[in-house]
Design a protein around this motif. Structure first.
Motif, PDB file in Angstrom:
ATOM      1  N   ILE A  18      -6.809 -34.625 102.324  1.00 43.20           N
ATOM      2  CA  ILE A  18      -6.010 -35.193 101.234  1.00 43.20           C
ATOM      3  C   ILE A  18      -6.942 -35.587 100.107  1.00 43.20           C
ATOM      4  O   ILE A  18      -7.973 -36.215 100.331  1.00 43.20           O
ATOM      5  CB  ILE A  18      -5.208 -36.423 101.718  1.00 43.20           C
ATOM      6  N   ASP A  19      -6.566 -35.176  98.880  1.00 44.98           N
ATOM      7  CA  ASP A  19      -7.362 -35.560  97.721  1.00 44.98           C
ATOM      8  C   ASP A  19      -6.474 -35.685  96.494  1.00 44.98           C
ATOM      9  O   ASP A  19      -5.263 -35.447  96.562  1.00 44.98           O
ATOM     10  CB  ASP A  19      -8.518 -34.595  97.487  1.00 44.98           C
ATOM     11  N   PHE A  20      -7.092 -36.069  95.388  1.00 47.63           N
ATOM     12  CA  PHE A  20      -6.427 -36.224  94.098  1.00 47.63           C
ATOM     13  C   PHE A  20      -7.304 -35.559  93.050  1.00 47.63           C
ATOM     14  O   PHE A  20      -8.529 -35.487  93.222  1.00 47.63           O
ATOM     15  CB  PHE A  20      -6.254 -37.706  93.748  1.00 47.63           C
ATOM     16  N   PRO A  21      -6.726 -35.100  91.928  1.00 41.19           N
ATOM     17  CA  PRO A  21      -7.567 -34.531  90.873  1.00 41.19           C
ATOM     18  C   PRO A  21      -8.558 -35.589  90.362  1.00 41.19           C
ATOM     19  O   PRO A  21      -8.246 -36.777  90.339  1.00 41.19           O
ATOM     20  CB  PRO A  21      -6.565 -34.170  89.768  1.00 41.19           C
ATOM     21  N   ARG A  22      -9.726 -35.112  89.975  1.00 36.60           N
ATOM     22  CA  ARG A  22     -10.709 -36.037  89.399  1.00 36.60           C
ATOM     23  C   ARG A  22     -10.147 -36.649  88.123  1.00 36.60           C
ATOM     24  O   ARG A  22      -9.462 -35.978  87.338  1.00 36.60           O
ATOM     25  CB  ARG A  22     -12.023 -35.314  89.122  1.00 36.60           C
ATOM     26  N   GLU A  23     -10.424 -37.917  87.915  1.00 39.31           N
ATOM     27  CA  GLU A  23      -9.865 -38.664  86.786  1.00 39.31           C
ATOM     28  C   GLU A  23     -10.120 -37.979  85.445  1.00 39.31           C
ATOM     29  O   GLU A  23      -9.235 -37.919  84.586  1.00 39.31           O
ATOM     30  CB  GLU A  23     -10.453 -40.074  86.771  1.00 39.31           C
ATOM     31  N   GLU A  24     -11.324 -37.435  85.260  1.00 41.34           N
ATOM     32  CA  GLU A  24     -11.660 -36.813  83.973  1.00 41.34           C
ATOM     33  C   GLU A  24     -10.921 -35.487  83.756  1.00 41.34           C
ATOM     34  O   GLU A  24     -10.906 -34.960  82.649  1.00 41.34           O
ATOM     35  CB  GLU A  24     -13.176 -36.602  83.839  1.00 41.34           C
ATOM     36  N   ARG A  25     -10.284 -34.955  84.793  1.00 44.80           N
ATOM     37  CA  ARG A  25      -9.530 -33.707  84.657  1.00 44.80           C
ATOM     38  C   ARG A  25      -8.024 -33.914  84.593  1.00 44.80           C
ATOM     39  O   ARG A  25      -7.277 -32.976  84.320  1.00 44.80           O
ATOM     40  CB  ARG A  25      -9.862 -32.774  85.813  1.00 44.80           C
ATOM     41  N   LEU A  26      -7.562 -35.134  84.857  1.00 48.28           N
ATOM     42  CA  LEU A  26      -6.118 -35.410  84.865  1.00 48.28           C
ATOM     43  C   LEU A  26      -5.493 -35.181  83.498  1.00 48.28           C
ATOM     44  O   LEU A  26      -6.027 -35.599  82.474  1.00 48.28           O
ATOM     45  CB  LEU A  26      -5.846 -36.849  85.287  1.00 48.28           C
ATOM     46  N   VAL A  27      -4.328 -34.545  83.517  1.00 52.23           N
ATOM     47  CA  VAL A  27      -3.529 -34.337  82.314  1.00 52.23           C
ATOM     48  C   VAL A  27      -2.234 -35.128  82.423  1.00 52.23           C
ATOM     49  O   VAL A  27      -1.806 -35.762  81.461  1.00 52.23           O
ATOM     50  CB  VAL A  27      -3.230 -32.833  82.102  1.00 52.23           C
ATOM     51  N   LYS A  28      -1.632 -35.117  83.624  1.00 49.79           N
ATOM     52  CA  LYS A  28      -0.360 -35.802  83.826  1.00 49.79           C
ATOM     53  C   LYS A  28      -0.239 -36.242  85.277  1.00 49.79           C
ATOM     54  O   LYS A  28      -0.492 -35.467  86.196  1.00 49.79           O
ATOM     55  CB  LYS A  28       0.797 -34.865  83.456  1.00 49.79           C
ATOM     56  N   GLY A  29       0.149 -37.493  85.508  1.00 52.52           N
ATOM     57  CA  GLY A  29       0.350 -38.008  86.857  1.00 52.52           C
ATOM     58  C   GLY A  29      -0.971 -38.215  87.581  1.00 52.52           C
ATOM     59  O   GLY A  29      -2.045 -38.221  86.982  1.00 52.52           O
ATOM     60  N   ASN A  30      -0.881 -38.378  88.887  1.00 45.55           N
ATOM     61  CA  ASN A  30      -2.039 -38.446  89.775  1.00 45.55           C
ATOM     62  C   ASN A  30      -1.592 -37.895  91.127  1.00 45.55           C
ATOM     63  O   ASN A  30      -1.479 -38.632  92.102  1.00 45.55           O
ATOM     64  CB  ASN A  30      -2.570 -39.870  89.900  1.00 45.55           C
ATOM     65  N   ASN A  57      -6.822 -30.183  84.650  1.00 44.86           N
ATOM     66  CA  ASN A  57      -7.610 -29.054  84.171  1.00 44.86           C
ATOM     67  C   ASN A  57      -8.440 -28.483  85.311  1.00 44.86           C
ATOM     68  O   ASN A  57      -8.944 -29.232  86.152  1.00 44.86           O
ATOM     69  CB  ASN A  57      -8.509 -29.481  83.015  1.00 44.86           C
ATOM     70  N   ILE A  58      -8.549 -27.154  85.326  1.00 46.43           N
ATOM     71  CA  ILE A  58      -9.352 -26.476  86.344  1.00 46.43           C
ATOM     72  C   ILE A  58     -10.366 -25.554  85.669  1.00 46.43           C
ATOM     73  O   ILE A  58     -10.123 -25.045  84.573  1.00 46.43           O
ATOM     74  CB  ILE A  58      -8.491 -25.678  87.350  1.00 46.43           C
ATOM     75  N   VAL A  59     -11.481 -25.368  86.338  1.00 45.80           N
ATOM     76  CA  VAL A  59     -12.522 -24.438  85.901  1.00 45.80           C
ATOM     77  C   VAL A  59     -13.004 -23.705  87.148  1.00 45.80           C
ATOM     78  O   VAL A  59     -13.585 -24.324  88.038  1.00 45.80           O
ATOM     79  CB  VAL A  59     -13.705 -25.179  85.230  1.00 45.80           C
ATOM     80  N   PHE A  60     -12.727 -22.409  87.220  1.00 43.61           N
ATOM     81  CA  PHE A  60     -13.163 -21.610  88.367  1.00 43.61           C
ATOM     82  C   PHE A  60     -14.570 -21.084  88.102  1.00 43.61           C
ATOM     83  O   PHE A  60     -14.889 -20.655  86.990  1.00 43.61           O
ATOM     84  CB  PHE A  60     -12.208 -20.432  88.599  1.00 43.61           C
TER      85      PHE A  60
END
Length: 119
Positions: A18-30, A57-60
């Motif tokens: 279980i994880d959450f998007p990194r704060e600096e990548r969040l656009v909406k919600g958590n 936001n994602i960066v592959f």
């Protein structure tokens, strides 16, 4: 020697990460994200991924790509350097190519099969 198998077969229960998007990548919600890894190999992994509504936001990496099939829900991918936006819903598949930069948005709580390939 390698052998064919059914993903996840023989496992008593796939552990859930279980994880959450990194704060600096969040656009909406958590959104809380659940990953059930069913198979791992140095060049590929696959499993089931579930996520709540939200966007980040994602960066592959240049050597990583993903094929996925949505089982339930709906996602939207926004390409960073163009106006390309795609929606992928239940029963549909999508591909995130190497080097992709953009936003991954979960429009409806989603459950998907994923296959990550390192090239």
């Amino acid at each position: 020697m390698s052998t064919i198998s059914v993903a996840g077969q023989g496992q008593t229960q796939s552990e859930c990460s279980i994880d959450f998007p990194r704060e600096e990548r969040l656009v909406k919600g958590n959104p809380e994200r659940h990953t059930y890894n069913l198979y791992e190999h140095p060049n590929m992994d696959c499993g089931i991924w579930q996520c709540e509504v939200g966007a980040w936001n994602i960066v592959f990496a240049e050597n990583k790509q993903e094929f996925f099939t949505v089982i339930e829900g709906k996602v939207r991918l926004h390409a960073k350097h163009s106006d390309i936006v795609i929606d992928v819903g239940a029963g549909e598949a999508g591909i995130i190519p190497p080097g992709f930069e953009g936003t991954f948005e979960v429009l409806e709580a989603v459950k998907k099969y994923y296959v990550n390939v390192m090239v």
